[in-house]
Write a protein that holds these residues in place. Structure first.
Motif, PDB file in Angstrom:
ATOM      1  N   PHE A  75      -7.057  -0.300  -7.070  1.00 44.59           N
ATOM      2  CA  PHE A  75      -6.273  -1.454  -6.628  1.00 44.59           C
ATOM      3  C   PHE A  75      -4.916  -0.999  -6.108  1.00 44.59           C
ATOM      4  O   PHE A  75      -4.497   0.141  -6.301  1.00 44.59           O
ATOM      5  CB  PHE A  75      -6.073  -2.475  -7.762  1.00 44.59           C
ATOM      6  N   THR A  76      -4.255  -1.908  -5.409  1.00 45.28           N
ATOM      7  CA  THR A  76      -2.826  -1.778  -5.155  1.00 45.28           C
ATOM      8  C   THR A  76      -2.153  -2.924  -5.904  1.00 45.28           C
ATOM      9  O   THR A  76      -2.799  -3.942  -6.207  1.00 45.28           O
ATOM     10  CB  THR A  76      -2.490  -1.853  -3.659  1.00 45.28           C
ATOM     11  N   ILE A  77      -0.882  -2.760  -6.209  1.00 43.03           N
ATOM     12  CA  ILE A  77      -0.163  -3.779  -6.978  1.00 43.03           C
ATOM     13  C   ILE A  77       0.916  -4.397  -6.101  1.00 43.03           C
ATOM     14  O   ILE A  77       1.844  -3.707  -5.658  1.00 43.03           O
ATOM     15  CB  ILE A  77       0.473  -3.175  -8.247  1.00 43.03           C
ATOM     16  N   GLU A  78       0.758  -5.674  -5.829  1.00 44.08           N
ATOM     17  CA  GLU A  78       1.792  -6.421  -5.097  1.00 44.08           C
ATOM     18  C   GLU A  78       2.840  -6.910  -6.092  1.00 44.08           C
ATOM     19  O   GLU A  78       2.495  -7.395  -7.179  1.00 44.08           O
ATOM     20  CB  GLU A  78       1.178  -7.608  -4.359  1.00 44.08           C
ATOM     21  N   THR A  79       4.109  -6.777  -5.715  1.00 48.06           N
ATOM     22  CA  THR A  79       5.199  -7.193  -6.611  1.00 48.06           C
ATOM     23  C   THR A  79       6.035  -8.281  -5.953  1.00 48.06           C
ATOM     24  O   THR A  79       6.309  -8.229  -4.750  1.00 48.06           O
ATOM     25  CB  THR A  79       6.101  -5.997  -6.958  1.00 48.06           C
ATOM     26  N   GLN A  80       6.423  -9.272  -6.740  1.00 47.64           N
ATOM     27  CA  GLN A  80       7.350 -10.319  -6.305  1.00 47.64           C
ATOM     28  C   GLN A  80       8.432 -10.454  -7.380  1.00 47.64           C
ATOM     29  O   GLN A  80       8.124 -10.782  -8.533  1.00 47.64           O
ATOM     30  CB  GLN A  80       6.620 -11.656  -6.115  1.00 47.64           C
ATOM     31  N   TRP A  81       9.669 -10.199  -6.986  1.00 53.44           N
ATOM     32  CA  TRP A  81      10.786 -10.216  -7.943  1.00 53.44           C
ATOM     33  C   TRP A  81      11.776 -11.283  -7.540  1.00 53.44           C
ATOM     34  O   TRP A  81      12.250 -11.317  -6.407  1.00 53.44           O
ATOM     35  CB  TRP A  81      11.454  -8.846  -7.964  1.00 53.44           C
ATOM     36  N   ASN A  82      12.087 -12.161  -8.465  1.00 55.36           N
ATOM     37  CA  ASN A  82      13.125 -13.167  -8.261  1.00 55.36           C
ATOM     38  C   ASN A  82      14.280 -12.829  -9.189  1.00 55.36           C
ATOM     39  O   ASN A  82      14.256 -13.177 -10.381  1.00 55.36           O
ATOM     40  CB  ASN A  82      12.585 -14.568  -8.567  1.00 55.36           C
ATOM     41  N   PRO A  83      15.312 -12.128  -8.680  1.00 54.86           N
ATOM     42  CA  PRO A  83      16.402 -11.668  -9.552  1.00 54.86           C
ATOM     43  C   PRO A  83      17.228 -12.812 -10.124  1.00 54.86           C
ATOM     44  O   PRO A  83      17.844 -12.658 -11.181  1.00 54.86           O
ATOM     45  CB  PRO A  83      17.233 -10.778  -8.627  1.00 54.86           C
ATOM     46  N   PHE A  84      17.260 -13.953  -9.447  1.00 60.38           N
ATOM     47  CA  PHE A  84      18.070 -15.077  -9.924  1.00 60.38           C
ATOM     48  C   PHE A  84      17.402 -15.806 -11.090  1.00 60.38           C
ATOM     49  O   PHE A  84      18.091 -16.378 -11.944  1.00 60.38           O
ATOM     50  CB  PHE A  84      18.331 -16.051  -8.774  1.00 60.38           C
ATOM     51  N   ARG A  85      16.106 -15.762 -11.144  1.00 60.59           N
ATOM     52  CA  ARG A  85      15.380 -16.402 -12.241  1.00 60.59           C
ATOM     53  C   ARG A  85      14.945 -15.396 -13.305  1.00 60.59           C
ATOM     54  O   ARG A  85      14.428 -15.787 -14.340  1.00 60.59           O
ATOM     55  CB  ARG A  85      14.146 -17.127 -11.701  1.00 60.59           C
ATOM     56  N   GLY A  86      15.138 -14.127 -13.038  1.00 61.57           N
ATOM     57  CA  GLY A  86      14.700 -13.100 -13.988  1.00 61.57           C
ATOM     58  C   GLY A  86      13.189 -13.063 -14.117  1.00 61.57           C
ATOM     59  O   GLY A  86      12.651 -12.895 -15.210  1.00 61.57           O
ATOM     60  N   LEU A  90       3.264  -9.553 -10.838  1.00 55.87           N
ATOM     61  CA  LEU A  90       2.447  -8.414 -10.426  1.00 55.87           C
ATOM     62  C   LEU A  90       1.033  -8.912 -10.142  1.00 55.87           C
ATOM     63  O   LEU A  90       0.422  -9.572 -10.983  1.00 55.87           O
ATOM     64  CB  LEU A  90       2.405  -7.353 -11.525  1.00 55.87           C
ATOM     65  N   THR A  91       0.523  -8.595  -8.962  1.00 56.23           N
ATOM     66  CA  THR A  91      -0.813  -9.038  -8.565  1.00 56.23           C
ATOM     67  C   THR A  91      -1.662  -7.833  -8.177  1.00 56.23           C
ATOM     68  O   THR A  91      -1.251  -7.016  -7.343  1.00 56.23           O
ATOM     69  CB  THR A  91      -0.743 -10.009  -7.369  1.00 56.23           C
ATOM     70  N   ALA A  92      -2.839  -7.725  -8.788  1.00 55.63           N
ATOM     71  CA  ALA A  92      -3.762  -6.644  -8.444  1.00 55.63           C
ATOM     72  C   ALA A  92      -4.549  -7.035  -7.191  1.00 55.63           C
ATOM     73  O   ALA A  92      -5.145  -8.106  -7.127  1.00 55.63           O
ATOM     74  CB  ALA A  92      -4.725  -6.385  -9.593  1.00 55.63           C
ATOM     75  N   VAL A  93      -4.531  -6.159  -6.207  1.00 56.55           N
ATOM     76  CA  VAL A  93      -5.311  -6.349  -4.984  1.00 56.55           C
ATOM     77  C   VAL A  93      -6.395  -5.275  -4.955  1.00 56.55           C
ATOM     78  O   VAL A  93      -6.097  -4.104  -4.688  1.00 56.55           O
ATOM     79  CB  VAL A  93      -4.424  -6.251  -3.732  1.00 56.55           C
ATOM     80  N   PRO A  94      -7.648  -5.629  -5.254  1.00 57.63           N
ATOM     81  CA  PRO A  94      -8.703  -4.613  -5.319  1.00 57.63           C
ATOM     82  C   PRO A  94      -8.936  -3.962  -3.959  1.00 57.63           C
ATOM     83  O   PRO A  94      -8.765  -4.593  -2.911  1.00 57.63           O
ATOM     84  CB  PRO A  94      -9.941  -5.412  -5.757  1.00 57.63           C
ATOM     85  N   PHE A  95      -9.332  -2.700  -3.986  1.00 58.74           N
ATOM     86  CA  PHE A  95      -9.734  -2.060  -2.735  1.00 58.74           C
ATOM     87  C   PHE A  95     -11.046  -2.682  -2.282  1.00 58.74           C
ATOM     88  O   PHE A  95     -11.773  -3.281  -3.074  1.00 58.74           O
ATOM     89  CB  PHE A  95      -9.831  -0.543  -2.934  1.00 58.74           C
ATOM     90  N   TRP A 122     -13.280   0.003 -12.114  1.00 55.54           N
ATOM     91  CA  TRP A 122     -13.072  -1.376 -11.629  1.00 55.54           C
ATOM     92  C   TRP A 122     -13.219  -2.354 -12.792  1.00 55.54           C
ATOM     93  O   TRP A 122     -12.363  -3.220 -13.009  1.00 55.54           O
ATOM     94  CB  TRP A 122     -14.088  -1.678 -10.529  1.00 55.54           C
ATOM     95  N   ASP A 123     -14.307  -2.218 -13.542  1.00 52.59           N
ATOM     96  CA  ASP A 123     -14.570  -3.147 -14.645  1.00 52.59           C
ATOM     97  C   ASP A 123     -13.488  -3.071 -15.725  1.00 52.59           C
ATOM     98  O   ASP A 123     -13.212  -4.068 -16.402  1.00 52.59           O
ATOM     99  CB  ASP A 123     -15.935  -2.840 -15.269  1.00 52.59           C
ATOM    100  N   LYS A 124     -12.888  -1.907 -15.882  1.00 52.78           N
ATOM    101  CA  LYS A 124     -11.887  -1.714 -16.933  1.00 52.78           C
ATOM    102  C   LYS A 124     -10.583  -2.450 -16.648  1.00 52.78           C
ATOM    103  O   LYS A 124      -9.943  -2.951 -17.580  1.00 52.78           O
ATOM    104  CB  LYS A 124     -11.608  -0.218 -17.097  1.00 52.78           C
ATOM    105  N   VAL A 125     -10.192  -2.553 -15.366  1.00 45.48           N
ATOM    106  CA  VAL A 125      -8.844  -3.043 -15.066  1.00 45.48           C
ATOM    107  C   VAL A 125      -8.802  -4.328 -14.255  1.00 45.48           C
ATOM    108  O   VAL A 125      -7.739  -4.946 -14.145  1.00 45.48           O
ATOM    109  CB  VAL A 125      -8.028  -1.959 -14.323  1.00 45.48           C
TER     110      VAL A 125
END
Length: 258
Positions: A75-86, A90-95, A122-125
Motif C-alpha cells: 500500500f501507499t499511505i495518504e496523509t491529511q493533517w489539520n494543524p489547527f484542529r490537531g 491516514l488512509t491506506a491505498v492498496p496497490f 495484503w491480508d495482514k494489513v
C-alpha cells in the motif's frame, strides 16, 4: 539592568506559553483517524503516534516510518493533517494487482510493472477485498521471482507482458474452457500444462506443450476436442518434431455409473 529586564520578559513569555499549553493543549494530537487498515495494523499506527502525541507537528519528523511501512506492505499511505484542529488522517491505498500467481506454496499478487507482493501481507494489513483475477500456477522449479518476498516487495524475473500474453492465449480460445493451468520449466524449456474442455462436445484434453510452440499446438487441441463428443485425451506437445496423442476412456456422465 536592560539585560536583566530582557531575561524577565523571556521568562514571563515562556511561563505564559507553558501555562497556556498545559491548560488548552493547542499542540496535542486530538484526533488520529485511520482508514482501510486492519485492526492489527491500526494498533501499530496508534503506537507510532505516541511519539508526537503532545506536539502533533512532530509527526512530520516521524513520517519516515510511514515510508518504511510502504516498503514492507502492498500500500501507499495518504496523509491529511489539520494543524489547527490537531487532527491527522491516514488512509491506506492498496496497490493495484493485475494477476494472481501461486508459486512456491504461496499466493502472489502481481502488478503490471512486475512488482509482486505476497497475498498474506495484503491480508495482514488491509481490509480491502482483493479483485477477482484469473489464477496462474507456476512450478517450483520455474525461476519466477527474485526472492520469496517475505519482508516486502519482490519482482518478476520474466516480463509481466509475457505472462499476461500466455494467460490470455489460454483463456481466449474459441469454444475451449481451460483449467488447472501451470507454467513449468523443464530441461531449460518453458512449458505449460492444463486441461481443455470443448464447451460444445464436452470432450476434455489434458495438455502439456512448449510455450514457444503454443499457437500451433492449440490448433491440434481444438480439432481433437471438437471431433467427437465426451472424448477424453491427453496431448504431449513438448517435442520438436511431433505431438503425442493418447486416447482414454469416454467421460462418464454424472450418475451414469450408478
Amino acid at each position: 539592568m536592560r539585560k536583566r529586564l530582557r531575561w524577565c520578559i523571556y521568562s514571563f513569555l515562556a511561563g505564559s506559553f507553558l501555562c497556556l499549553n498545559d491548560r488548552f493543549q493547542p499542540f496535542r494530537l486530538k484526533s488520529l483517524q485511520v482508514e482501510n487498515f486492519s485492526a492489527e495494523f491500526e494498533t501499530n499506527l496508534r503506537d507510532w503516534s505516541e511519539s508526537f502525541l503532545n506536539f502533533h507537528p512532530a509527526w512530520l519528523l516521524a513520517k519516515s516510518e510511514l515510508k518504511s511501512y510502504e516498503r514492507q506492505y502492498p500500500f501507499t499511505i495518504e496523509t491529511q493533517w489539520n494543524p489547527f484542529r490537531g487532527a491527522l488522517k491516514l488512509t491506506a491505498v492498496p496497490f493495484v494487482p493485475a494477476m494472481r500467481i501461486v508459486w512456491q506454496h504461496a499466493e502472489y499478487l502481481i502488478a503490471q510493472d512486475g512488482a509482486a507482493w505476497r497475498r498474506d501481507l495484503w491480508d495482514k494489513v488491509l481490509t480491502a477485498e482483493i479483485p477477482q483475477l484469473p489464477e496462474l500456477r507456476v512450478g517450483n522449479s520455474f525461476p519466477l521471482l527474485e526472492d520469496l518476498g517475505l519482508n516486502g516487495v519482490t519482482r518478476l524475473t520474466v516480463s509481466y507482458q509475457w505472462l499476461y500474453s500466455l494467460q490470455q492465449t489460454l483463456l481466449s480460445q474459441k469454444d475451449l474452457k481451460v483449467s488447472d493451468v501451470e507454467l513449468l520449466r523443464r530441461g531449460g524449456e518453458d512449458v505449460v500444462a492444463c486441461v481443455f474442455e470443448n464447451v460444445g462436445t464436452k470432450s476434455q484434453s489434458s495438455f502439456i506443450g512448449k510455450v514457444s510452440h503454443l499457437e500451433k499446438s492449440l490448433i491440434v487441441v481444438r480439432e481433437l476436442t471438437g471431433a467427437k463428443p465426451e472424448q477424453k485425451t491427453s496431448i504431449d506437445a513438448t517435442y520438436e518434431d511431433k505431438i503425442i496423442i493418447k486416447k482414454n476412456s469416454v467421460i462418464p456422465e454424472i450418475g451414469r455409473a450408478h
